[in-house]
Design a protein around this motif. Structure first.
Motif, PDB file in Angstrom:
ATOM      1  N   MET A  13       0.831  -1.209   0.000  1.00  0.00           N
ATOM      2  CA  MET A  13       0.000   0.000   0.000  1.00  0.00           C
ATOM      3  C   MET A  13       0.864   1.257   0.000  1.00  0.00           C
ATOM      4  SD  MET A  13      -3.037  -0.973  -0.260  1.00  0.00           S
ATOM      5  CE  MET A  13      -4.044   0.382   0.237  1.00  0.00           C
ATOM      6  N   SER A  14       1.974   1.238   0.712  1.00  0.00           N
ATOM      7  CA  SER A  14       2.831   2.426   0.750  1.00  0.00           C
ATOM      8  C   SER A  14       3.512   2.660  -0.594  1.00  0.00           C
ATOM      9  CB  SER A  14       3.869   2.298   1.860  1.00  0.00           C
ATOM     10  OG  SER A  14       4.778   1.252   1.562  1.00  0.00           O
ATOM     11  N   LEU A  15       3.734   1.612  -1.353  1.00  0.00           N
ATOM     12  CA  LEU A  15       4.350   1.772  -2.669  1.00  0.00           C
ATOM     13  C   LEU A  15       3.353   2.219  -3.737  1.00  0.00           C
ATOM     14  CD1 LEU A  15       6.723  -1.328  -2.755  1.00  0.00           C
ATOM     15  CD2 LEU A  15       7.352   1.065  -2.414  1.00  0.00           C
ATOM     16  N   THR A  16       2.070   1.960  -3.526  1.00  0.00           N
ATOM     17  CA  THR A  16       1.084   2.305  -4.540  1.00  0.00           C
ATOM     18  C   THR A  16       0.529   3.711  -4.391  1.00  0.00           C
ATOM     19  OG1 THR A  16      -0.676   1.342  -3.204  1.00  0.00           O
ATOM     20  CG2 THR A  16       0.343  -0.079  -4.858  1.00  0.00           C
ATOM     21  N   ILE A  17       0.670   4.312  -3.229  1.00  0.00           N
ATOM     22  CA  ILE A  17       0.121   5.653  -3.006  1.00  0.00           C
ATOM     23  C   ILE A  17       1.162   6.687  -3.400  1.00  0.00           C
ATOM     24  CG2 ILE A  17      -0.737   7.266  -1.283  1.00  0.00           C
ATOM     25  CD1 ILE A  17      -1.784   4.833   0.251  1.00  0.00           C
ATOM     26  N   VAL A  18       0.751   7.601  -4.302  1.00  0.00           N
ATOM     27  CA  VAL A  18       1.639   8.657  -4.773  1.00  0.00           C
ATOM     28  C   VAL A  18       1.054   9.989  -4.319  1.00  0.00           C
ATOM     29  CG1 VAL A  18       2.632   9.743  -6.810  1.00  0.00           C
ATOM     30  CG2 VAL A  18       2.275   7.288  -6.780  1.00  0.00           C
ATOM     31  N   GLY A  92     -10.340   5.959  -2.570  1.00  0.00           N
ATOM     32  CA  GLY A  92     -11.015   4.874  -1.865  1.00  0.00           C
ATOM     33  C   GLY A  92     -11.368   3.717  -2.782  1.00  0.00           C
ATOM     34  N   ALA A  93     -11.816   4.034  -3.985  1.00  0.00           N
ATOM     35  CA  ALA A  93     -12.154   2.980  -4.943  1.00  0.00           C
ATOM     36  C   ALA A  93     -10.915   2.200  -5.362  1.00  0.00           C
ATOM     37  CB  ALA A  93     -12.828   3.587  -6.163  1.00  0.00           C
ATOM     38  N   ILE A  95      -8.208   1.736  -3.551  1.00  0.00           N
ATOM     39  CA  ILE A  95      -7.814   0.887  -2.414  1.00  0.00           C
ATOM     40  C   ILE A  95      -8.690  -0.348  -2.334  1.00  0.00           C
ATOM     41  CG2 ILE A  95      -7.728   0.787   0.114  1.00  0.00           C
ATOM     42  CD1 ILE A  95      -6.819   3.711   0.038  1.00  0.00           C
ATOM     43  N   ILE A  96      -9.994  -0.191  -2.527  1.00  0.00           N
ATOM     44  CA  ILE A  96     -10.908  -1.346  -2.497  1.00  0.00           C
ATOM     45  C   ILE A  96     -10.581  -2.323  -3.611  1.00  0.00           C
ATOM     46  CG2 ILE A  96     -13.321  -2.034  -2.830  1.00  0.00           C
ATOM     47  CD1 ILE A  96     -14.094   0.513  -1.292  1.00  0.00           C
ATOM     48  N   ILE A  97     -10.293  -1.821  -4.792  1.00  0.00           N
ATOM     49  CA  ILE A  97      -9.942  -2.693  -5.927  1.00  0.00           C
ATOM     50  C   ILE A  97      -8.666  -3.464  -5.619  1.00  0.00           C
ATOM     51  CG2 ILE A  97      -9.170  -2.685  -8.326  1.00  0.00           C
ATOM     52  CD1 ILE A  97     -11.142  -0.350  -8.769  1.00  0.00           C
ATOM     53  N   ILE A  98      -7.670  -2.785  -5.057  1.00  0.00           N
ATOM     54  CA  ILE A  98      -6.402  -3.452  -4.730  1.00  0.00           C
ATOM     55  C   ILE A  98      -6.622  -4.526  -3.664  1.00  0.00           C
ATOM     56  CG2 ILE A  98      -4.136  -3.091  -3.669  1.00  0.00           C
ATOM     57  CD1 ILE A  98      -4.062  -0.385  -5.106  1.00  0.00           C
ATOM     58  N   LEU A  99      -7.418  -4.200  -2.650  1.00  0.00           N
ATOM     59  CA  LEU A  99      -7.692  -5.198  -1.611  1.00  0.00           C
ATOM     60  C   LEU A  99      -8.435  -6.408  -2.168  1.00  0.00           C
ATOM     61  CD1 LEU A  99      -8.641  -2.948   1.430  1.00  0.00           C
ATOM     62  CD2 LEU A  99      -6.578  -4.312   1.128  1.00  0.00           C
TER      63      LEU A  99
END
Length: 105
Positions: A13-18, A92-93, A95-99
């Motif tokens: 998650m920390s690598l995907t958030i820019v 938010g969408a 993050i939900i897709i990644i989860l």
């Protein structure tokens, strides 16, 4: 075992958030990002009208006229947003897709 999966998810998650601030100076909503893509004539007319309104001397206008100008600017901006033809995903969408992908795969 649970700690390893938790740490792996946190790292992913920390690598995907820019941060959005990195791109703040690059985007200009009125500028054309792709010169090969032509802007429709209706959009050019709306942008020209917005520029005219910004250049006006509003100190001499009455409150009713100022209100009409604000309404006109709002409607023009709504039409410009609706003519964007883009697909927008919220954070938010995403993050939900990644989860969901992590859980299903």
């Amino acid at each position: 075992m649970k700690k390893i999966t938790f740490y792996l998810m946190v790292m992913l998650m920390s690598l995907t958030i820019v941060p959005n601030q990195l791109f703040a100076a690059e985007k200009n909503p009125t500028a054309v990002s792709n010169p090969a893509k032509e802007v429709p004539a209706e959009v050019k007319v709306m942008l020209n009208r917005l520029d005219e309104i910004k250049a006006m001397d509003k100190s001499e206008l009455s409150s009713v006229e100022k209100r009409e100008l604000r309404k006109e600017v709002r409607t023009i901006k709504k039409e410009l947003k609706s003519s964007g033809n883009g697909v927008y995903l919220s954070v938010g969408a995403i993050i939900i897709i990644i989860l969901l992908l992590i859980l299903l795969l």
